[in-house]
Design a protein around this motif. Structure first.
Motif, short mmCIF file in Angstrom:
data_model
loop_
_atom_site.label_atom_id
_atom_site.label_comp_id
_atom_site.label_asym_id
_atom_site.label_seq_id
_atom_site.Cartn_x
_atom_site.Cartn_y
_atom_site.Cartn_z
N ILE A 1 0.89 -1.16 0.00
CA ILE A 1 0.00 0.00 0.00
C ILE A 1 0.92 1.20 0.00
N GLU B 1 -3.02 0.13 -3.89
CA GLU B 1 -2.91 -1.11 -3.12
C GLU B 1 -2.71 -2.25 -4.11
N GLN C 1 -2.47 -6.45 -4.26
CA GLN C 1 -2.79 -7.66 -3.50
C GLN C 1 -3.11 -8.78 -4.49
#
Length: 80
Positions: free
Chosen positions: A40, A68, A70
């Motif tokens: 992040i 972000e 992921q």
């Protein structure tokens, strides 16, 4: 392939698959490729560059925001 979603307070700016993304982080520009470690980060004024598989590099000028990463999914909230 990476899944990129870029939103501003007003609308969704991009939602699709890309091969790479370059963002203006607050401590310097960095590139996000497949299998990137989770992160992040805040973004500063600059240019976000991304490339879909069969197209030329797209560019988006931003005033700042956050990103972000992921599991090969990139979510960005930006200010234009």
């Amino acid at each position: 392939m990476l899944r990129l979603k870029v939103v501003s307070p007003e609308k969704v700016l991009f939602d699709g698959e890309v091969t790479r993304v370059i963002v203006p982080g607050t401590v310097g520009e960095f590139e996000i490729l497949e299998y990137h470690a989770p992160i992040i980060s805040s973004l500063e004024k600059g240019c976000v560059k991304y490339q879909a598989q069969a197209t030329q590099e797209e560019r988006l000028d931003i005033l700042g925001g956050f990103v972000e990463v992921q599991k090969d999914e990139i979510r960005m909230c930006v200010e234009l």
